[in-house]
Write an enzyme that holds these catalytic residues in place. Sequence first.
Site, PDB file in Angstrom:
ATOM      1  N   ARG A  37      45.330  51.759  36.505  1.00 37.43           N
ATOM      2  CA  ARG A  37      44.804  50.595  37.228  1.00 37.43           C
ATOM      3  C   ARG A  37      44.687  50.861  38.728  1.00 37.43           C
ATOM      4  O   ARG A  37      43.833  50.269  39.391  1.00 37.43           O
ATOM      5  CB  ARG A  37      45.665  49.359  36.952  1.00 37.43           C
ATOM      6  CG  ARG A  37      45.423  48.803  35.559  1.00 37.43           C
ATOM      7  CD  ARG A  37      46.291  47.596  35.263  1.00 37.43           C
ATOM      8  NE  ARG A  37      45.905  47.009  33.975  1.00 37.43           N
ATOM      9  CZ  ARG A  37      46.566  46.014  33.385  1.00 37.43           C
ATOM     10  NH1 ARG A  37      47.632  45.495  33.967  1.00 37.43           N
ATOM     11  NH2 ARG A  37      46.155  45.540  32.229  1.00 37.43           N
ATOM     12  N   LYS A 197      48.483  42.621  12.826  1.00 36.58           N
ATOM     13  CA  LYS A 197      48.357  41.300  12.211  1.00 36.58           C
ATOM     14  C   LYS A 197      46.981  40.684  12.301  1.00 36.58           C
ATOM     15  O   LYS A 197      46.352  40.676  13.366  1.00 36.58           O
ATOM     16  CB  LYS A 197      49.354  40.344  12.872  1.00 36.58           C
ATOM     17  CG  LYS A 197      50.791  40.650  12.507  1.00 36.58           C
ATOM     18  CD  LYS A 197      51.708  39.637  13.152  1.00 36.58           C
ATOM     19  CE  LYS A 197      53.117  39.765  12.584  1.00 36.58           C
ATOM     20  NZ  LYS A 197      54.010  38.812  13.251  1.00 36.58           N
ATOM     21  N   GLY A 354      45.864  47.175  25.082  1.00 37.90           N
ATOM     22  CA  GLY A 354      47.001  48.028  25.431  1.00 37.90           C
ATOM     23  C   GLY A 354      47.276  49.163  24.457  1.00 37.90           C
ATOM     24  O   GLY A 354      47.198  50.347  24.800  1.00 37.90           O
ATOM     25  N   GLY A 377      44.901  41.785  27.473  1.00 45.39           N
ATOM     26  CA  GLY A 377      44.551  40.431  27.048  1.00 45.39           C
ATOM     27  C   GLY A 377      43.115  40.032  27.379  1.00 45.39           C
ATOM     28  O   GLY A 377      42.449  39.375  26.583  1.00 45.39           O
TER      29      GLY A 377
HETATM   30  C1  3PG Z   1      47.828  42.438  32.087  1.00 39.09           C
HETATM   31  O1  3PG Z   1      48.702  43.263  32.338  1.00 39.09           O
HETATM   32  O2  3PG Z   1      47.347  42.309  30.943  1.00 39.09           O
HETATM   33  C2  3PG Z   1      47.267  41.628  33.212  1.00 39.09           C
HETATM   34  O3  3PG Z   1      47.750  42.084  34.423  1.00 39.09           O
HETATM   35  C3  3PG Z   1      47.555  40.168  33.024  1.00 39.09           C
HETATM   36  O4  3PG Z   1      48.928  39.912  33.065  1.00 39.09           O
HETATM   37  P1  3PG Z   1      49.498  38.545  32.460  1.00 39.09           P
HETATM   38  O5  3PG Z   1      49.326  38.637  30.970  1.00 39.09           O
HETATM   39  O6  3PG Z   1      50.929  38.460  32.890  1.00 39.09           O
HETATM   40  O7  3PG Z   1      48.662  37.408  33.021  1.00 39.09           O
END
Ligand code: 3PG
Length: 396
Positions: A37, A197, A354, A377
């Site tokens: 990042r 899942k 991830g 996310g």
């Molecule tokens: C992540 O690591 O997916 C982003 O930085 C968002 O973080 P968060 O889910 O704590 O909002």
Amino acid sequence: MPTFRTLDEADLAGKRVLVRVDLNVPMDEGRVTDDTRIQAILPTIRAITEKGGKAILLSHFGRPKGRDASQSLAPVAAAVGERLGAPVAFAGDCIGSDAEAAVSTLAPGAVLVLENTRFHAGEEKNAADFVQQLAALGDIYVNDAFSAAHRAHASTEGLAHKLPAFAGRSMQKELEALAKALEAPQRPVLAVVGGAKVSSKLELLGNLTAKVDILVIGGGMANTFLAAKGVKVGKSLCEHDLADTARQIIATAASHGCEIVLPVDAVVTKTFAAHAEHRVVPVDQVAEDEMILDAGPATVALVKEKLKGAKTVVWNGPFGAFELPPFDAATVAVAKAVAEATKAGVLLSVAGGGDTVAALNHAGAAGDFSYVSTAGGAFLEWLEGKQLPGVEALRR
Ligand code: 3PG
Ligand code: MG
């Protein structure tokens, strides 16, 4: 004209540029363990400083409840400076007198990191007064944090309405890659969806069946689909209560002309461990005391066959328990096939999430994909077809 204003349109010289980046990087004992990042935002920082702008970086880190020294961005700011090869200043707060003082001393071309935005409750609440206090520090706003764009927070969303707003280079690259993958893709589009899942990826599966031509389902969630079709999956991870849901997804896919590809063979074992004794069986031959930990070679061959006709691949989630060799074999083999076709110029491939990035790195394939998202996310929400507040706020 792109839907978003980019840095090319911004007047940066001498300006205080508030840049929302995602410095939520993995750390171990004060050291950054994966700087993806940080690398991703360097082009944006350089684009600003080379034009004489003052780059003021804003980010969250972790999920603190109020000020918490263990969640300070100070060590990350130092890592940014190392990667950038230039001095990076740090201010102990992102609003108020500390921040103002640090900003006021910045020369054109300088870089400053402000302390964790989540130390203030107004960040996650997107509170008007907090947005105002942030906005007072800058002349223009740049969002380069796609991976935080699913959050409607002050620094990811609110600010875009207060200052002239632009997409940073990494945000721009991400949006362009994602548009090519799913909004206006070259067909056929093949999606690989894996992971444990079905329940965590229901919306994603729903959206993909409407958009892609072939949906390959792998990982633990494939067991739920197999079981829903009457296959006995033994002790495998399986959400038996979602059988109806799985059948509905299969029916919806059929109505959209989306072909669902499930594993035809499996690598099974009695022990959930690396190098556990295992055998390869057709999916309908899993014994009661066995569990599926990977797709088998016939499945890999089938997926490779489907890949041959595809022009676009979207990938989220591993095929098997890739962290436990040899149950990484299917993930590695298919990832390599996608990487090779991409290198040969016959495929556009986009991956994210991830676990996915970890799996593709493990396969040594990530570097050859057309695009690997920095997002977890946010990538999932995008795959679900949701609008991301941080992206929407940047639209012209
Ligand atoms: C992540 O690591 O997916 C982003 O930085 C968002 O973080 P968060 O889910 O704590 O909002
Ligand atoms: Mg997260």
